[in-house]
Design a protein around this motif. Structure first.
Motif, PDB file in Angstrom:
ATOM      1  N   ALA A 123      20.261 -26.327   5.140  1.00 33.98           N
ATOM      2  CA  ALA A 123      21.124 -25.468   4.323  1.00 33.98           C
ATOM      3  C   ALA A 123      22.133 -26.290   3.527  1.00 33.98           C
ATOM      4  O   ALA A 123      23.162 -25.776   3.115  1.00 33.98           O
ATOM      5  N   ARG A 124      21.829 -27.550   3.310  1.00 33.63           N
ATOM      6  CA  ARG A 124      22.742 -28.424   2.581  1.00 33.63           C
ATOM      7  C   ARG A 124      22.399 -28.377   1.091  1.00 33.63           C
ATOM      8  O   ARG A 124      21.281 -28.742   0.704  1.00 33.63           O
ATOM      9  N   SER A 134      21.192 -34.679   0.867  1.00 32.52           N
ATOM     10  CA  SER A 134      21.993 -34.740   2.099  1.00 32.52           C
ATOM     11  C   SER A 134      21.277 -34.114   3.290  1.00 32.52           C
ATOM     12  O   SER A 134      21.721 -34.276   4.433  1.00 32.52           O
ATOM     13  N   GLY A 135      20.219 -33.361   3.020  1.00 34.88           N
ATOM     14  CA  GLY A 135      19.522 -32.679   4.102  1.00 34.88           C
ATOM     15  C   GLY A 135      18.068 -32.460   3.752  1.00 34.88           C
ATOM     16  O   GLY A 135      17.466 -33.250   3.010  1.00 34.88           O
ATOM     17  N   GLY A 136      17.497 -31.389   4.290  1.00 31.79           N
ATOM     18  CA  GLY A 136      16.072 -31.139   4.153  1.00 31.79           C
ATOM     19  C   GLY A 136      15.633 -30.909   2.716  1.00 31.79           C
ATOM     20  O   GLY A 136      16.351 -30.311   1.918  1.00 31.79           O
ATOM     21  N   ASN A 192      17.586 -18.297   6.797  1.00 34.58           N
ATOM     22  CA  ASN A 192      18.117 -18.523   8.135  1.00 34.58           C
ATOM     23  C   ASN A 192      17.645 -19.898   8.588  1.00 34.58           C
ATOM     24  O   ASN A 192      16.446 -20.120   8.746  1.00 34.58           O
ATOM     25  N   ASN A 193      18.578 -20.811   8.787  1.00 39.53           N
ATOM     26  CA  ASN A 193      18.211 -22.184   9.118  1.00 39.53           C
ATOM     27  C   ASN A 193      18.147 -22.463  10.617  1.00 39.53           C
ATOM     28  O   ASN A 193      17.831 -23.576  11.026  1.00 39.53           O
TER      29      ASN A 193
END
Length: 775
Positions: free
Chosen positions: A236-237, A302-304, A729-730
């Protein structure tokens, strides 16, 4: 008188001599020996060898450094500096004796009253013999400070030992979260303790480039750092704006790498670098946008990221020039025979429209972009082969045709390993089902956030790199196996240790010990000694194997529920309560399954030496009117997720966040529709339907649950609908859909759950339902 005085003096002298003599040595039994991984052959003899400050360590001049493994332990724990010699004294020594006829990495260990002899043909064998001595010593040898009032005795044993597989590996992902040099060195020590010989460093991924390349300094200056969004869930980044300050990250200098490689070599460990291509390289593209198809400036994510579309351009020769230059520096630093190039999860949509890639496809006579990836890997394989190295890649490198000299690392189950070995290629087996240490290892409610899946200690222990479908010829191509710790959800050193240990011990035995020597109950006893060592070493190891789990059955006739309690360790001492009270040493000991016929809260915990270990188990069994009633599936569950089949919705056991727990029933793309026969008119007030969402695994909440009632089973009337719109929804979440019903009497209950159908990512969505509670 003189005789009397002489006799008295003689007695005093005898007492003094006895008092000054060595104390009796520890009396061992075979059960005191807890070596992991288990040796190939061991003979136990009565007696013991005692280490003291006069014990000498003896080795050929070119092998003396290997003795530091043992020498340093005694310096810290006993305060001794054991002398190293190249010639054995008459007694009280540990001798390394070279025997060139012995198997590679094998060793013979013979412990006698006054000497210990280790025979091996080289460094690794001597190391493993010394690590075995270390595990024979009291666990206090792991202390970092002085230990008093202890006898450093080991049992007299004769051991002949050698590994089953030559590749015994562990992969550490340092890209998603950076782990400094000291943590890597500590990991190498733990690999050596367990006779593991390969550390695979995942140095490059979208979220970070972790190795200094002098020709391309921006790889670490830009690619080594990202915007700090560690306070947000990984998936969720948000994508940071260009130019945002980047503060999270780090990298290894070339001097760091040299130190890591040298230290690993001294511990018998080969470090295999992974330099990803053609995908998982957004960190490189952020530094050098010209490496991509359309040269669009981007930030290090920064994330997925999914799908991964920003990948190296396969149409430009400059891409290959860049990669060859990078690999030249990498090969200077890593003497490893194998160079891992990744090769996985490349989404090729940009290649399909890139003019350079389209031109490459045409000029090379390729059929499609799958064959373009094969061209990419084969070109890199030829380059590595020309430098005397072997290309290693994830099993996606099979797609479009495998490079002639490549070795495959099979992670998507065992299929890749089967295909590659059948074609005559070497394989390293690392199926996610048994080797992915980013998966949960216990009850998700009691565990730190993890990627998903379920991989308890006992399942790791079941791993065998050679699968039943392989022929004898295919089995010859299996180099061994490897565990992988991906670190999207592992931001700290403590959590990395928690996810790694003790599962690494189970993996180590799976790839070292013979199949005939492997037994779960035997391993369970030995690994508990390893727990004590981990405690002394300050390692944050997981105690998840002590968690209590349940097996539930329902008697359809009496509707009685029988609940069995267990943990992974057979015969565990489990205490429990049924009245909501806290667990104590005085609580009831579990011996036989517990029968309940009313709503009950069970608390249970494993005890060891009269003390609780592992997480507290707590679960409320909601006994309701539908327990054990006949269920007819009008739209049946998928064969892959059948739960408890016909009783699955009415056995009162709710599924957990672990969707592999055997309770969930799943529907892929379609709706659920079932009918419960209450067998007689029954008063109702509400009906609750349980569901699970784990979007990362493709599981989505139903968008609607409807309850319909009927007196005759033919004519139904809607009693209520609960709707829920899709939302991102992570996490992993349980939800109750509660349909309130005005008090009424009915016999038949129809429940319809509507599947999301197609999620935003495309494909079909799973819908997981468990338990219909009728109150």
């Amino acid at each position: 008188m003189k005789n009397a005085i002489f006799q008295s003096l003689s007695m005093i002298l005898l007492v003094i001599l006895v008092g000054c003599g060595e104390e009796s040595r520890t009396i061992f039994t075979e059960n005191d020996i807890s070596i992991v991984p288990k040796p190939l052959e061991m003979k136990f003899n009565q007696g013991a060898f005692r280490f003291n400050e006069d014990t000498k360590l003896v080795a050929p001049k070119d092998q003396g450094e290997v003795l530091d493994v043992l020498k340093d332990k005694f310096t810290a724990a006993a305060g001794w500096t054991l002398e190293v010699l190249d010639t054995a004294p008459r007694s009280n020594f540990v001798l390394l004796s070279t025997d060139s006829s012995m198997a590679e990495e094998g060793y013979d260990l013979k412990v006698m009253d006054n000497q210990i002899i280790i025979k091996a043909n080289g460094l690794n064998g001597f190391l493993y013999g010394l690590e075995t001595i270390r595990q024979l010593l009291p666990v206090a040898i792991e202390s970092k400070s002085l230990v008093n009032n202890i006898n450093w005795d080991i049992p007299k044993v004769e051991i002949k030992d050698s590994p089953r597989f030559k590749w015994r590996g562990f992969m550490l992902d340092v890209s998603r979260h950076f782990f400094d040099k000291d943590y890597v060195l500590a990991t190498i020590d733990q690999l050596a303790l367990l006779k593991m010989n390969t550390l695979h460093l995942h140095l490059v991924d979208d979220q970070g480039w972790r190795i200094e390349i002098k020709k391309y300094p921006k790889l670490t200056e830009v690619g080594g750092f990202r915007v700090d969004q560690e306070d947000k869930p990984w998936n969720a980044r948000p994508t940071p704006d260009l130019g945002t300050e980047t503060t999270y990250g780090g990298f290894y200098t070339q001097e760091d790498i040299k130190e890591i490689v040298a230290y690993a070599s001294s511990r018998g460990v080969t470090v295999v670098p992974e330099i990803e291509m053609p995908a998982h390289v957004m960190s490189a593209i952020a530094a050098y946008p010209e490496l991509s198809c359309f040269q669009k400036p981007i930030m290090v994510p920064s994330g997925g990221v999914w799908p991964i579309t920003e990948i190296y351009c396969a149409g430009k020769d400059s891409t290959f020039e860049f990669l060859e230059n990078v690999l030249l520096e990498v090969m200077e630093l890593f003497p490893s025979q194998y160079i891992h190039v990744g090769g996985d999860e490349a989404t090729k949509t940009n290649w399909e429209i890139c003019p350079d890639c389209k031109k490459r496809v045409a000029n090379e006579g390729l059929a499609n972009v799958e064959e373009l990836q094969s061209y990419f890997i084969q070109r890199m394989e030829r380059f590595l082969s020309s430098k005397g190295r072997i290309l290693l890649g994830w099993d996606e490198i099979l797609e479009g045709g495998l490079a002639p000299g490549a070795t495959v690392m099979s992670w998507r189950g065992v299929k890749g390993g089967l295909e590659a070995s059948e074609a005559g290629h070497d394989v390293v087996m690392t199926p996610n089902s048994h080797c992915y240490f980013d998966y949960y290892q216990g009850d998700q409610d009691a565990e730190p956030l993890a990627w998903g899946g379920n991989l308890p200690l006992s399942k790791v222990y079941q791993f065998d790199p050679v699968v039943d479908e392989m022929t004898a010829e295919q089995a010859k191509h299996v180099l061994g196996g490897q565990a992988n710790l991906w670190t999207e959800y592992v931001p700290t050193y403590d959590q990395a240790e928690y996810m790694t240990y003790p599962r690494l011990a189970a993996l180590a035995e799976a790839v070292w010990s013979s199949k005939a020597n492997r037994n779960w109950d035997d391993f369970s006893n030995r690994v508990e000694s390893l727990f004590e060592r981990y405690g002394k070493m300050g390692i944050n190891y997981a105690k998840s194997a002590y968690q209590v789990t349940t097996e539930t059955s329902v008697d359809p006739e009496s509707a009685a529920i029988s609940i069995a309690l267990k943990s992974e360790f057979t015969g565990s001492d489990i205490r429990y309560t049924l009245d909501g009270s806290d667990i104590t040493v005085a609580s009831e000991k579990y011996t036989t399954p517990i029968d309940i016929k009313k709503t009950t809260t069970i608390k249970a915990q494993v005890f060891k030496e009269e003390k609780p270990v592992g997480a507290l188990f707590k679960k409320t069994i909601t006994y309701n009117k539908a327990v054990g009633k006949p269920v007819t599936y009008l739209k049946k569950y998928h064969d892959s997720y059948q739960g408890a089949k016909e009783l699955g919705m009415v056995n009162v056991v709710r599924g957990s966040k672990n969707f592999h727990d055997g309770q969930w029933q799943g529907w892929l793309g379609g709706d659920m529709e079932l009918l419960i026969d209450m067998e007689s008119p029954t008063e109702l007030e509400k009906i609750t339907v349980g569901a699970l969402e784990n979007q990362g695994s493709g599981i989505y909440f139903p968008v609607q649950v409807e309850v319909l009632l009927s007196a005759d089973g033919k004519t139904f009337k809607s009693a209520g609908i609960v709707k829920r719109e899709y939302s991102a929804n992570n996490g992993s979440e349980l939800k109750n859909y509660v349909v309130g019903i005005k008090e009424q009497t009915t016999r038949y209950i129809k429940v319809i759950a509507t599947n999301l159908g197609t999620p935003p990512t495309g494909g079909g969505s799973w819908m997981f339902i468990d338990e219909v509670v009728v109150e």
